[in-house]
Write a protein that holds these residues in place. Structure first.
Motif, PDB file in Angstrom:
ATOM      1  N   ARG A   8       0.836  -1.203   0.000  1.00  0.00           N
ATOM      2  CA  ARG A   8       0.000   0.000   0.000  1.00  0.00           C
ATOM      3  C   ARG A   8       0.870   1.253   0.000  1.00  0.00           C
ATOM      4  O   ARG A   8       0.586   2.223  -0.697  1.00  0.00           O
ATOM      5  N   ALA A   9       1.942   1.217   0.802  1.00  0.00           N
ATOM      6  CA  ALA A   9       2.850   2.366   0.855  1.00  0.00           C
ATOM      7  C   ALA A   9       3.556   2.553  -0.489  1.00  0.00           C
ATOM      8  O   ALA A   9       3.729   3.688  -0.954  1.00  0.00           O
ATOM      9  N   GLN A  10       3.937   1.453  -1.128  1.00  0.00           N
ATOM     10  CA  GLN A  10       4.602   1.542  -2.435  1.00  0.00           C
ATOM     11  C   GLN A  10       3.643   2.089  -3.489  1.00  0.00           C
ATOM     12  O   GLN A  10       4.032   2.901  -4.332  1.00  0.00           O
ATOM     13  N   ALA A  11       2.401   1.645  -3.435  1.00  0.00           N
ATOM     14  CA  ALA A  11       1.395   2.131  -4.391  1.00  0.00           C
ATOM     15  C   ALA A  11       1.141   3.621  -4.184  1.00  0.00           C
ATOM     16  O   ALA A  11       1.040   4.389  -5.151  1.00  0.00           O
ATOM     17  N   ALA A  12       1.056   4.043  -2.915  1.00  0.00           N
ATOM     18  CA  ALA A  12       0.837   5.462  -2.624  1.00  0.00           C
ATOM     19  C   ALA A  12       2.014   6.294  -3.103  1.00  0.00           C
ATOM     20  O   ALA A  12       1.840   7.398  -3.630  1.00  0.00           O
ATOM     21  N   ASP A  13       3.229   5.760  -2.965  1.00  0.00           N
ATOM     22  CA  ASP A  13       4.423   6.474  -3.417  1.00  0.00           C
ATOM     23  C   ASP A  13       4.425   6.606  -4.937  1.00  0.00           C
ATOM     24  O   ASP A  13       4.764   7.676  -5.468  1.00  0.00           O
ATOM     25  N   LYS A  14       4.051   5.534  -5.634  1.00  0.00           N
ATOM     26  CA  LYS A  14       3.999   5.601  -7.105  1.00  0.00           C
ATOM     27  C   LYS A  14       2.971   6.622  -7.566  1.00  0.00           C
ATOM     28  O   LYS A  14       3.225   7.414  -8.477  1.00  0.00           O
ATOM     29  N   ARG A  15       1.814   6.617  -6.940  1.00  0.00           N
ATOM     30  CA  ARG A  15       0.768   7.579  -7.314  1.00  0.00           C
ATOM     31  C   ARG A  15       1.242   9.011  -7.049  1.00  0.00           C
ATOM     32  O   ARG A  15       1.030   9.900  -7.869  1.00  0.00           O
ATOM     33  N   ARG A  16       1.909   9.227  -5.903  1.00  0.00           N
ATOM     34  CA  ARG A  16       2.417  10.559  -5.571  1.00  0.00           C
ATOM     35  C   ARG A  16       3.457  10.993  -6.598  1.00  0.00           C
ATOM     36  O   ARG A  16       3.444  12.141  -7.063  1.00  0.00           O
ATOM     37  N   ARG A  17       4.346  10.081  -6.982  1.00  0.00           N
ATOM     38  CA  ARG A  17       5.379  10.431  -7.968  1.00  0.00           C
ATOM     39  C   ARG A  17       4.761  10.738  -9.322  1.00  0.00           C
ATOM     40  O   ARG A  17       5.180  11.676 -10.010  1.00  0.00           O
ATOM     41  N   LEU A  18       3.743   9.976  -9.702  1.00  0.00           N
ATOM     42  CA  LEU A  18       3.065  10.230 -10.980  1.00  0.00           C
ATOM     43  C   LEU A  18       2.340  11.571 -10.968  1.00  0.00           C
ATOM     44  O   LEU A  18       2.360  12.305 -11.960  1.00  0.00           O
ATOM     45  N   THR A  19       1.720  11.888  -9.844  1.00  0.00           N
ATOM     46  CA  THR A  19       1.002  13.159  -9.742  1.00  0.00           C
ATOM     47  C   THR A  19       1.972  14.334  -9.836  1.00  0.00           C
ATOM     48  O   THR A  19       1.729  15.307 -10.557  1.00  0.00           O
ATOM     49  N   ALA A  20       3.096  14.250  -9.108  1.00  0.00           N
ATOM     50  CA  ALA A  20       4.102  15.320  -9.157  1.00  0.00           C
ATOM     51  C   ALA A  20       4.691  15.438 -10.559  1.00  0.00           C
ATOM     52  O   ALA A  20       4.898  16.550 -11.068  1.00  0.00           O
ATOM     53  N   ALA A  21       4.945  14.295 -11.198  1.00  0.00           N
ATOM     54  CA  ALA A  21       5.500  14.308 -12.550  1.00  0.00           C
ATOM     55  C   ALA A  21       4.503  14.904 -13.539  1.00  0.00           C
ATOM     56  O   ALA A  21       4.888  15.644 -14.448  1.00  0.00           O
ATOM     57  N   ALA A  22       3.230  14.588 -13.376  1.00  0.00           N
ATOM     58  CA  ALA A  22       2.201  15.141 -14.268  1.00  0.00           C
ATOM     59  C   ALA A  22       2.185  16.659 -14.170  1.00  0.00           C
ATOM     60  O   ALA A  22       2.132  17.353 -15.184  1.00  0.00           O
ATOM     61  N   ALA A  23       2.238  17.190 -12.947  1.00  0.00           N
ATOM     62  CA  ALA A  23       2.236  18.643 -12.768  1.00  0.00           C
ATOM     63  C   ALA A  23       3.441  19.272 -13.458  1.00  0.00           C
ATOM     64  O   ALA A  23       3.322  20.291 -14.147  1.00  0.00           O
ATOM     65  N   GLN A  24       4.601  18.647 -13.308  1.00  0.00           N
ATOM     66  CA  GLN A  24       5.819  19.198 -13.893  1.00  0.00           C
ATOM     67  C   GLN A  24       5.817  19.102 -15.418  1.00  0.00           C
ATOM     68  O   GLN A  24       6.067  20.093 -16.116  1.00  0.00           O
ATOM     69  N   VAL A  25       5.532  17.913 -15.947  1.00  0.00           N
ATOM     70  CA  VAL A  25       5.637  17.702 -17.393  1.00  0.00           C
ATOM     71  C   VAL A  25       4.547  18.472 -18.142  1.00  0.00           C
ATOM     72  O   VAL A  25       4.806  19.059 -19.198  1.00  0.00           O
ATOM     73  N   LEU A  26       3.337  18.508 -17.610  1.00  0.00           N
ATOM     74  CA  LEU A  26       2.268  19.267 -18.260  1.00  0.00           C
ATOM     75  C   LEU A  26       2.589  20.759 -18.268  1.00  0.00           C
ATOM     76  O   LEU A  26       2.264  21.457 -19.230  1.00  0.00           O
ATOM     77  N   HIS A  27       3.244  21.241 -17.219  1.00  0.00           N
ATOM     78  CA  HIS A  27       3.657  22.644 -17.184  1.00  0.00           C
ATOM     79  C   HIS A  27       4.709  22.905 -18.271  1.00  0.00           C
ATOM     80  O   HIS A  27       4.648  23.906 -18.984  1.00  0.00           O
ATOM     81  N   GLU A  28       5.646  21.999 -18.400  1.00  0.00           N
ATOM     82  CA  GLU A  28       6.753  22.213 -19.320  1.00  0.00           C
ATOM     83  C   GLU A  28       6.373  21.965 -20.780  1.00  0.00           C
ATOM     84  O   GLU A  28       6.891  22.630 -21.677  1.00  0.00           O
ATOM     85  N   GLN A  29       5.481  21.005 -21.027  1.00  0.00           N
ATOM     86  CA  GLN A  29       5.189  20.607 -22.413  1.00  0.00           C
ATOM     87  C   GLN A  29       3.780  20.950 -22.878  1.00  0.00           C
ATOM     88  O   GLN A  29       3.523  20.955 -24.079  1.00  0.00           O
ATOM     89  N   GLY A  30       2.873  21.197 -21.937  1.00  0.00           N
ATOM     90  CA  GLY A  30       1.480  21.402 -22.308  1.00  0.00           C
ATOM     91  C   GLY A  30       0.745  20.073 -22.420  1.00  0.00           C
ATOM     92  O   GLY A  30       1.357  19.008 -22.506  1.00  0.00           O
ATOM     93  N   VAL A  31      -0.573  20.150 -22.428  1.00  0.00           N
ATOM     94  CA  VAL A  31      -1.405  18.940 -22.414  1.00  0.00           C
ATOM     95  C   VAL A  31      -1.277  18.164 -23.725  1.00  0.00           C
ATOM     96  O   VAL A  31      -1.086  16.941 -23.731  1.00  0.00           O
ATOM     97  N   GLU A  32      -1.370  18.858 -24.843  1.00  0.00           N
ATOM     98  CA  GLU A  32      -1.431  18.162 -26.129  1.00  0.00           C
ATOM     99  C   GLU A  32      -0.124  17.449 -26.463  1.00  0.00           C
ATOM    100  O   GLU A  32      -0.132  16.377 -27.053  1.00  0.00           O
ATOM    101  N   ARG A  33       1.018  18.027 -26.088  1.00  0.00           N
ATOM    102  CA  ARG A  33       2.304  17.432 -26.433  1.00  0.00           C
ATOM    103  C   ARG A  33       2.734  16.340 -25.461  1.00  0.00           C
ATOM    104  O   ARG A  33       3.678  15.603 -25.730  1.00  0.00           O
ATOM    105  N   THR A  34       2.079  16.246 -24.311  1.00  0.00           N
ATOM    106  CA  THR A  34       2.492  15.302 -23.274  1.00  0.00           C
ATOM    107  C   THR A  34       1.817  13.951 -23.472  1.00  0.00           C
ATOM    108  O   THR A  34       0.617  13.873 -23.708  1.00  0.00           O
ATOM    109  N   THR A  35       2.607  12.902 -23.367  1.00  0.00           N
ATOM    110  CA  THR A  35       2.072  11.538 -23.425  1.00  0.00           C
ATOM    111  C   THR A  35       2.147  10.912 -22.033  1.00  0.00           C
ATOM    112  O   THR A  35       2.894  11.387 -21.162  1.00  0.00           O
ATOM    113  N   LEU A  36       1.401   9.839 -21.855  1.00  0.00           N
ATOM    114  CA  LEU A  36       1.487   9.115 -20.591  1.00  0.00           C
ATOM    115  C   LEU A  36       2.896   8.580 -20.387  1.00  0.00           C
ATOM    116  O   LEU A  36       3.392   8.506 -19.259  1.00  0.00           O
ATOM    117  N   ALA A  37       3.571   8.227 -21.488  1.00  0.00           N
ATOM    118  CA  ALA A  37       4.947   7.728 -21.399  1.00  0.00           C
ATOM    119  C   ALA A  37       5.888   8.811 -20.871  1.00  0.00           C
ATOM    120  O   ALA A  37       6.812   8.519 -20.100  1.00  0.00           O
TER     121      ALA A  37
END
Length: 200
Positions: A8-37
């Motif tokens: 559960r702790a590992q899953a929560a950590d992965k979700r937190r890392r994905l959320t932080a990464a989404a905020a960063q990458v979407l800011h830097e690249q925009g929604v349309e240029r950003t892929t899930l990869a």
């Protein structure tokens, strides 16, 4: 940690890392240029795992907006430790100026996302981005009200509009010094505001 708590702790950590990464990458690249990869790579999570936590890109955008709201809440919380409303507002401006290099490269994280989402025909994510900005406006209005100034909500709009404008210009011209100069003007403006009956 028990055997069941560790996953559960590992899953929560992965979700937190994905959320932080989404905020960063979407800011830097925009929604349309950003892929899930792109987001998986930034979070150092296998791309297949992204779908376990977020089924669509819109869910990741929503998570990024939640991250922006969390960051705003943390900033407001630290500003609220200052005893004087004027000092809180000045510290807010100083926080904006301290991120001038990021603003010059990518613009305001929430503002640029709100503009991009507004151009999409589907969904309500633009309203969610607007809610983050509304939270900032409400907080700023509360500070102006505490200072006894007339039209506190209008003053909040003036302040946040100035920030959005200087972020946009710094980004468009790739000139972080715009943030420095305009931030100094905003600090001078704040010092010039006096409540009715208050001596200049």
């Amino acid at each position: 940690m028990t055997n069941s708590a560790k996953p559960r702790a590992q899953a929560a950590d992965k979700r937190r890392r994905l959320t932080a990464a989404a905020a960063q990458v979407l800011h830097e690249q925009g929604v349309e240029r950003t892929t899930l990869a792109d987001i998986a790579h930034a979070a150092d999570v296998p791309v297949g795992n992204v779908y376990y936590y977020f089924k669509t890109k819109d869910e990741l955008v929503r998570a990024a907006l939640s991250e922006h709201s969390t960051h705003l809440g943390e900033l407001i919380g630290s500003l609220d430790q200052l005893p004087n409303p004027r000092d809180r507002l000045k510290a807010l401006i100083e926080a904006w100026v301290s991120r001038r290099d990021t603003a010059a490269r990518y613009g305001c994280p929430t503002g640029t996302l709100a503009v991009e989402l507004d151009k999409r025909a589907d969904g309500t994510l633009d309203a969610e981005a607007g809610a983050v900005i509304r939270r900032l406006l409400d907080w700023a209005g509360h500070q102006f009200r505490a200072l006894g100034l007339p039209d506190p909500d209008d003053l909040a709009v003036t302040l946040v509009s100035a920030y959005q404008g200087m972020s946009l210009l710094a980004n468009a011209l790739r000139d972080p010094d715009i943030m420095t100069r305009e931030g100094a003007r905003l600090l001078h403006w704040l010092d010039s505001l006096k409540a009715p009956g208050q001596r200049p």
